[in-house]
Design a protein around this motif. Structure first.
Motif, mmCIF file in Angstrom:
data_model
loop_
_atom_site.group_PDB
_atom_site.id
_atom_site.type_symbol
_atom_site.label_atom_id
_atom_site.label_comp_id
_atom_site.label_asym_id
_atom_site.label_seq_id
_atom_site.Cartn_x
_atom_site.Cartn_y
_atom_site.Cartn_z
ATOM 1 N N THR A 13 4.120 -0.926 -38.880
ATOM 2 C CA THR A 13 5.295 -1.768 -38.605
ATOM 3 C C THR A 13 5.580 -1.909 -37.118
ATOM 4 O O THR A 13 6.029 -2.979 -36.672
ATOM 5 C CB THR A 13 6.522 -1.171 -39.309
ATOM 6 N N ASP A 14 5.323 -0.874 -36.331
ATOM 7 C CA ASP A 14 5.644 -0.995 -34.899
ATOM 8 C C ASP A 14 4.618 -1.829 -34.145
ATOM 9 O O ASP A 14 4.824 -2.150 -32.971
ATOM 10 C CB ASP A 14 5.754 0.402 -34.276
ATOM 11 N N ARG A 15 3.486 -2.160 -34.790
ATOM 12 C CA ARG A 15 2.478 -2.995 -34.154
ATOM 13 C C ARG A 15 2.494 -4.442 -34.669
ATOM 14 O O ARG A 15 1.773 -5.272 -34.133
ATOM 15 C CB ARG A 15 1.078 -2.399 -34.398
ATOM 16 N N TRP A 16 3.228 -4.690 -35.728
ATOM 17 C CA TRP A 16 3.197 -6.042 -36.315
ATOM 18 C C TRP A 16 4.017 -6.991 -35.466
ATOM 19 O O TRP A 16 5.197 -6.746 -35.178
ATOM 20 C CB TRP A 16 3.739 -6.001 -37.742
ATOM 21 N N LYS A 17 3.423 -8.092 -35.032
ATOM 22 C CA LYS A 17 4.040 -9.044 -34.113
ATOM 23 C C LYS A 17 4.627 -10.268 -34.826
ATOM 24 O O LYS A 17 5.046 -11.193 -34.140
ATOM 25 C CB LYS A 17 3.000 -9.514 -33.080
ATOM 26 N N LEU A 65 3.842 -11.148 -47.242
ATOM 27 C CA LEU A 65 3.939 -9.745 -47.609
ATOM 28 C C LEU A 65 2.697 -8.930 -47.235
ATOM 29 O O LEU A 65 2.764 -7.713 -47.148
ATOM 30 C CB LEU A 65 4.193 -9.618 -49.119
ATOM 31 N N SER A 66 1.589 -9.585 -47.134
ATOM 32 C CA SER A 66 0.359 -8.820 -46.795
ATOM 33 C C SER A 66 0.300 -8.406 -45.318
ATOM 34 O O SER A 66 -0.306 -7.394 -44.982
ATOM 35 C CB SER A 66 -0.872 -9.655 -47.166
ATOM 36 N N GLU A 67 0.984 -9.224 -44.467
ATOM 37 C CA GLU A 67 0.985 -8.921 -43.022
ATOM 38 C C GLU A 67 -0.441 -8.602 -42.546
ATOM 39 O O GLU A 67 -0.830 -7.469 -42.293
ATOM 40 C CB GLU A 67 1.922 -7.746 -42.730
ATOM 41 N N ASN A 68 -1.205 -9.646 -42.398
ATOM 42 C CA ASN A 68 -2.652 -9.547 -42.236
ATOM 43 C C ASN A 68 -3.184 -9.435 -40.806
ATOM 44 O O ASN A 68 -4.385 -9.314 -40.629
ATOM 45 C CB ASN A 68 -3.288 -10.758 -42.916
ATOM 46 N N PRO A 69 -2.403 -9.490 -39.779
ATOM 47 C CA PRO A 69 -2.998 -9.397 -38.427
ATOM 48 C C PRO A 69 -3.828 -8.129 -38.251
ATOM 49 O O PRO A 69 -3.485 -7.058 -38.756
ATOM 50 C CB PRO A 69 -1.769 -9.408 -37.515
ATOM 51 N N GLN A 119 -4.425 -6.259 -35.615
ATOM 52 C CA GLN A 119 -3.898 -5.151 -34.831
ATOM 53 C C GLN A 119 -2.874 -4.342 -35.585
ATOM 54 O O GLN A 119 -2.505 -3.234 -35.156
ATOM 55 C CB GLN A 119 -3.255 -5.675 -33.517
ATOM 56 N N ALA A 120 -2.381 -4.924 -36.738
ATOM 57 C CA ALA A 120 -1.391 -4.185 -37.523
ATOM 58 C C ALA A 120 -1.997 -3.524 -38.748
ATOM 59 O O ALA A 120 -1.270 -3.055 -39.610
ATOM 60 C CB ALA A 120 -0.270 -5.113 -37.952
ATOM 61 N N VAL A 121 -3.333 -3.455 -38.811
ATOM 62 C CA VAL A 121 -3.995 -2.865 -39.976
ATOM 63 C C VAL A 121 -3.801 -1.353 -39.927
ATOM 64 O O VAL A 121 -4.033 -0.703 -38.913
ATOM 65 C CB VAL A 121 -5.486 -3.229 -40.005
ATOM 66 N N SER A 122 -3.398 -0.771 -41.046
ATOM 67 C CA SER A 122 -3.164 0.668 -41.119
ATOM 68 C C SER A 122 -4.472 1.410 -41.340
ATOM 69 O O SER A 122 -5.450 0.858 -41.859
ATOM 70 C CB SER A 122 -2.180 0.973 -42.250
#
Length: 371
Positions: free
Chosen positions: A271-275, A253-257, A259-262
């Motif tokens: 969301t459009d950057r999360w791989k 749920l944290s989605e930690n990458p 490049q996807a940090v807001s």
């Protein structure tokens, strides 16, 4: 602004997690053939069936105990009635023997009035000049010639005195015999009542001990069951909180990458950057799932062991109760055997006393019983 966004994100995450849990529960119910077929909580039904069986077993044991007690009381009443019938039979037999031996028709005072052999036994009209049967009409004896008057009166008085003394002696002897018989009967009755009360007291103590043991066992089992349910509930709550915390703080749920940090903070992603999750994150999730599976297997094994221990304790309690019932039955047989021996001795002693009782005593007892 960031605090409001964090609160909103937490609420959205919690709502998402609730929907996901409901969906998992719905799937487990749908794909579980047993629950889908029965349509009810089978564990609760099994628990109710087990409790109902325990209640029926306790009710059956209580009914059997009451039935045994009623049988014991009926047996005692039958013994007392049989003893009373034997006493009445012996008294009637003694009265019949006494009448046969000592109250014959020829010994009655008025027998001469209805004696069929009276004419054969009668003397001639005159035996001598001093015959008292001679009347005036026979001109064989006249008034004033009663020469044996004083001897006759003296003999009659002496005979009356002897009869009176004999009646007084018979009366005293009958009273003494009656008192002795009453004292002996009261003594035997008191001993029998004391033995009966002692037996009832021992049976009551045994029943109380069995009830106390059963009550303690039930109380212990109820406490263990409540403690087990409380521990299971605490464990389940802890696991749920750990799972919620793990899901909220995990990589899923944290989605930690990076490049996807807001730009609103590291707690948000674009969301459009999360791989998607990387290999380490996937391995961590699989490892967590395996741990959960192992934990569930461990909990099932513990529950199985607890059920086995519960069954073992139930079997031991049933065996103990069976041993106690057999011991009680042996004691009851010994008591009945001892009581039969005592009754036989008392009956023999009473029979011997009746056989050696004097006739006057039996006549007095017969007058009392029949009058």
């Amino acid at each position: 602004m960031s605090w409001l966004g964090l609160q909103r994100d937490l609420q959205e995450a919690a709502a998402l997690e609730r929907r996901r849990q409901r969906e998992l529960q719905r799937q487990s119910r749908i794909f579980n053939a047993r629950v889908r077929t029965i349509g009810v909580d089978k564990d609760a039904l099994d628990t109710q069936v087990k409790e109902r069986k325990i209640q029926e077993a306790a009710e059956k044991a209580r009914n059997e105990e009451l039935a045994n007690e009623m049988k014991q009381n009926d047996k005692i009443m039958r013994m007392l009635e049989e003893r009373q019938k034997n006493d009445i039979r012996n008294v009637n037999k003694a009265i019949s023997e006494f009448q046969k031996n000592f109250q014959k028709p020829e010994t009655r005072r008025e027998f001469d009035l209805s004696d069929p052999q009276a004419l054969k036994k009668d003397r001639p009209a005159r035996l001598s000049d001093n015959d008292p049967r001679c009347t005036i009409s026979g001109l064989q004896k006249f008034m004033g010639e009663d020469l044996n008057y004083h001897q006759r009166m003296k003999f009659q008085k002496e005979q009356l005195r002897e009869w009176s003394l004999q009646q007084q002696r018979d009366w005293k002897n009958a009273l003494a015999d009656q008192k002795f018989a009453d004292d002996l009967y009261d003594k035997n009755r008191i001993e029998l009542d004391q033995k009966t009360m002692e037996q009832q007291r021992k049976e009551e103590e045994s029943r109380r001990a069995v009830c106390a043991a059963t009550k303690d066992f039930n109380r212990t089992q109820a406490a263990e069951l409540a403690e087990r349910k409380r521990l299971e509930k605490c464990q389940k709550t802890k696991e749920d909180m750990d799972e919620i915390s793990s899901l909220l703080q995990g990589d899923l749920l944290s989605e930690n990458p990076e490049q996807a940090v807001s730009s609103f903070g590291r707690h948000r992603v674009i969301t459009d950057r999360w791989k998607g999750m990387n290999r380490d994150q996937l391995m961590a999730i699989r490892y967590s799932q395996q741990q959960q599976v192992l934990e569930k297997l461990r909990l099932k094994e513990e529950e199985r062991q607890r059920d086995a221990e519960w069954d073992r304790q139930s079997i031991q309690a049933a065996r103990a109760h069976l041993v106690l019932e057999r011991h009680q039955q042996r004691q009851n047989r010994e008591r009945r055997r001892a009581l039969d021996n005592v009754n036989a001795e008392l009956s023999q002693e009473q029979k011997s006393k009746w056989q050696h009782t004097e006739p006057g005593k039996i006549e007095y007892l017969a007058d009392i019983l029949l009058g």
